[in-house]
Motif scaffolding. Structure first.
Motif, PDB file in Angstrom:
ATOM      1  N   UNK A  47     -44.174  35.055 -26.633  1.00 50.75           N
ATOM      2  CA  UNK A  47     -45.190  34.018 -26.862  1.00 50.75           C
ATOM      3  C   UNK A  47     -44.910  33.196 -28.112  1.00 50.75           C
ATOM      4  N   UNK A  48     -44.048  33.704 -28.979  1.00 51.03           N
ATOM      5  CA  UNK A  48     -43.750  32.978 -30.221  1.00 51.03           C
ATOM      6  C   UNK A  48     -44.988  32.868 -31.100  1.00 51.03           C
ATOM      7  N   UNK A  49     -45.161  31.682 -31.712  1.00 49.50           N
ATOM      8  CA  UNK A  49     -46.276  31.489 -32.647  1.00 49.50           C
ATOM      9  C   UNK A  49     -47.637  31.513 -31.960  1.00 49.50           C
ATOM     10  N   UNK A  50     -47.667  31.337 -30.650  1.00 46.93           N
ATOM     11  CA  UNK A  50     -48.949  31.393 -29.929  1.00 46.93           C
ATOM     12  C   UNK A  50     -49.557  32.789 -29.990  1.00 46.93           C
ATOM     13  N   UNK A  51     -48.735  33.820 -30.213  1.00 45.64           N
ATOM     14  CA  UNK A  51     -49.242  35.190 -30.326  1.00 45.64           C
ATOM     15  C   UNK A  51     -50.178  35.324 -31.529  1.00 45.64           C
ATOM     16  N   UNK A  52     -49.871  34.633 -32.626  1.00 47.57           N
ATOM     17  CA  UNK A  52     -50.750  34.665 -33.799  1.00 47.57           C
ATOM     18  C   UNK A  52     -52.110  34.057 -33.473  1.00 47.57           C
ATOM     19  N   UNK A  53     -52.100  32.962 -32.757  1.00 46.11           N
ATOM     20  CA  UNK A  53     -53.361  32.324 -32.356  1.00 46.11           C
ATOM     21  C   UNK A  53     -54.164  33.246 -31.440  1.00 46.11           C
ATOM     22  N   UNK A  54     -53.488  33.923 -30.538  1.00 49.34           N
ATOM     23  CA  UNK A  54     -54.166  34.839 -29.629  1.00 49.34           C
ATOM     24  C   UNK A  54     -54.822  35.984 -30.407  1.00 49.34           C
ATOM     25  N   UNK A  55     -54.109  36.543 -31.389  1.00 48.71           N
ATOM     26  CA  UNK A  55     -54.684  37.634 -32.197  1.00 48.71           C
ATOM     27  C   UNK A  55     -55.934  37.167 -32.938  1.00 48.71           C
ATOM     28  N   UNK A  56     -55.881  35.971 -33.490  1.00 48.19           N
ATOM     29  CA  UNK A  56     -57.044  35.427 -34.206  1.00 48.19           C
ATOM     30  C   UNK A  56     -58.224  35.277 -33.253  1.00 48.19           C
ATOM     31  N   UNK A  57     -57.979  34.758 -32.066  1.00 49.02           N
ATOM     32  CA  UNK A  57     -59.052  34.568 -31.083  1.00 49.02           C
ATOM     33  C   UNK A  57     -59.614  35.905 -30.597  1.00 49.02           C
ATOM     34  N   UNK A  58     -58.751  36.880 -30.360  1.00 46.33           N
ATOM     35  CA  UNK A  58     -59.234  38.189 -29.922  1.00 46.33           C
ATOM     36  C   UNK A  58     -60.040  38.885 -31.025  1.00 46.33           C
ATOM     37  N   UNK A  59     -59.633  38.703 -32.276  1.00 43.32           N
ATOM     38  CA  UNK A  59     -60.402  39.263 -33.389  1.00 43.32           C
ATOM     39  C   UNK A  59     -61.781  38.597 -33.464  1.00 43.32           C
ATOM     40  N   UNK A  60     -61.830  37.295 -33.274  1.00 44.57           N
ATOM     41  CA  UNK A  60     -63.118  36.595 -33.257  1.00 44.57           C
ATOM     42  C   UNK A  60     -63.998  37.109 -32.121  1.00 44.57           C
ATOM     43  N   UNK A  61     -63.417  37.333 -30.962  1.00 47.69           N
ATOM     44  CA  UNK A  61     -64.161  37.864 -29.819  1.00 47.69           C
ATOM     45  C   UNK A  61     -64.715  39.246 -30.144  1.00 47.69           C
ATOM     46  N   UNK A  62     -63.869  40.103 -30.707  1.00 46.07           N
ATOM     47  CA  UNK A  62     -64.302  41.447 -31.073  1.00 46.07           C
ATOM     48  C   UNK A  62     -65.467  41.399 -32.060  1.00 46.07           C
ATOM     49  N   UNK A  63     -65.347  40.595 -33.106  1.00 51.15           N
ATOM     50  CA  UNK A  63     -66.409  40.487 -34.109  1.00 51.15           C
ATOM     51  C   UNK A  63     -67.707  39.968 -33.484  1.00 51.15           C
ATOM     52  N   UNK A  64     -67.600  39.017 -32.595  1.00 52.17           N
ATOM     53  CA  UNK A  64     -68.794  38.471 -31.942  1.00 52.17           C
ATOM     54  C   UNK A  64     -69.475  39.522 -31.074  1.00 52.17           C
ATOM     55  N   UNK A  65     -68.701  40.288 -30.339  1.00 54.16           N
ATOM     56  CA  UNK A  65     -69.263  41.356 -29.508  1.00 54.16           C
ATOM     57  C   UNK A  65     -69.935  42.406 -30.390  1.00 54.16           C
ATOM     58  N   UNK A  66     -69.282  42.776 -31.468  1.00 59.22           N
ATOM     59  CA  UNK A  66     -69.863  43.772 -32.373  1.00 59.22           C
ATOM     60  C   UNK A  66     -71.147  43.257 -33.004  1.00 59.22           C
ATOM     61  N   UNK A  67     -71.137  42.000 -33.426  1.00 60.50           N
ATOM     62  CA  UNK A  67     -72.305  41.421 -34.093  1.00 60.50           C
ATOM     63  C   UNK A  67     -73.490  41.303 -33.145  1.00 60.50           C
ATOM     64  N   UNK A  68     -73.261  40.784 -31.962  1.00 59.46           N
ATOM     65  CA  UNK A  68     -74.369  40.526 -31.044  1.00 59.46           C
ATOM     66  C   UNK A  68     -74.863  41.775 -30.323  1.00 59.46           C
TER      67      UNK A  68
END
Length: 190
Positions: free
Chosen positions: A118-139
């Motif tokens: 995935x190249x540099x897109x993998x970094x973007x994916x990790x950031x988005x998945x971390x945001x998803x995880x935090x949102x699920x935990x928060x809500x």
């Protein structure tokens, strides 16, 4: 493939991971729950390496985790030590054998290859998945089990990491470990 839901994609990735673990020759005699416990213990701090910490992190019953920990101890993969302050508590540590096993297994090669592709897109994916995880935990009011350095209680005192909850100094390594007491810092937007 483009019409798969997020749930479908995450479920498929989880299935591939479980299949890879089941087929790996080094894991022939370990159940998935036992491997999950080892992976958690490899990443958690000294406040979280307890049977209760494993139970809460994995979201399983105390009985299931207790039996799994007994098996891991019998296989020589973990040791139990009594807490110095609270004699009723025990801490679990990986043995050298378990650490070597996890180093050989993690991360799974298929995931490394996919991330590399995935190249540099993998970094973007990790950031988005971390945001998803935090949102699920928060809500859903789910414990975060986050890394120490991103915790509300993490501070620097005299240039060294310090936990304001336990009122104890932390090692440099502690900053990068999972804590069951973790509370997301207010200013953390990562």
């Amino acid at each position: 493939m483009n019409d798969m839901s997020l749930f479908d994609l995450l479920d498929r990735l989880s299935s591939l991971t479980r299949m890879w673990f089941r087929q790996h020759p080094l894991l022939a005699d370990l159940q998935p729950v036992q491997l999950s416990a080892l992976m958690y213990l490899a990443r958690c701090n000294r406040y979280s390496n307890t049977p209760l910490g494993v139970t809460e992190y994995l979201g399983l019953t105390k009985g299931t985790v207790s039996q799994s920990l007994k098996i891991l101890e019998a296989k020589g993969l973990i040791t139990r030590t009594q807490d110095v302050r609270d004699k009723r508590s025990v801490h679990l540590q990986l043995t050298e054998t378990a650490s070597t096993l996890l180093t050989a297994l993690l991360p799974p090669q298929f995931l490394v290859d996919g991330e590399t592709g995935m190249g540099t897109r993998a970094d973007s994916l990790k950031i988005l998945l971390l945001e998803l995880l935090k949102e699920i935990q928060r809500t859903n009011n789910v414990p975060s089990f986050g890394l120490c350095h991103s915790c509300h209680f993490h501070h620097c005192v005299n240039g060294m990491p310090f936990c304001m909850l336990t009122k104890e100094p932390l090692s440099i390594d502690d900053k990068m470990l999972i804590c069951r007491e973790h509370q997301q810092a207010e200013n953390d937007v990562s």
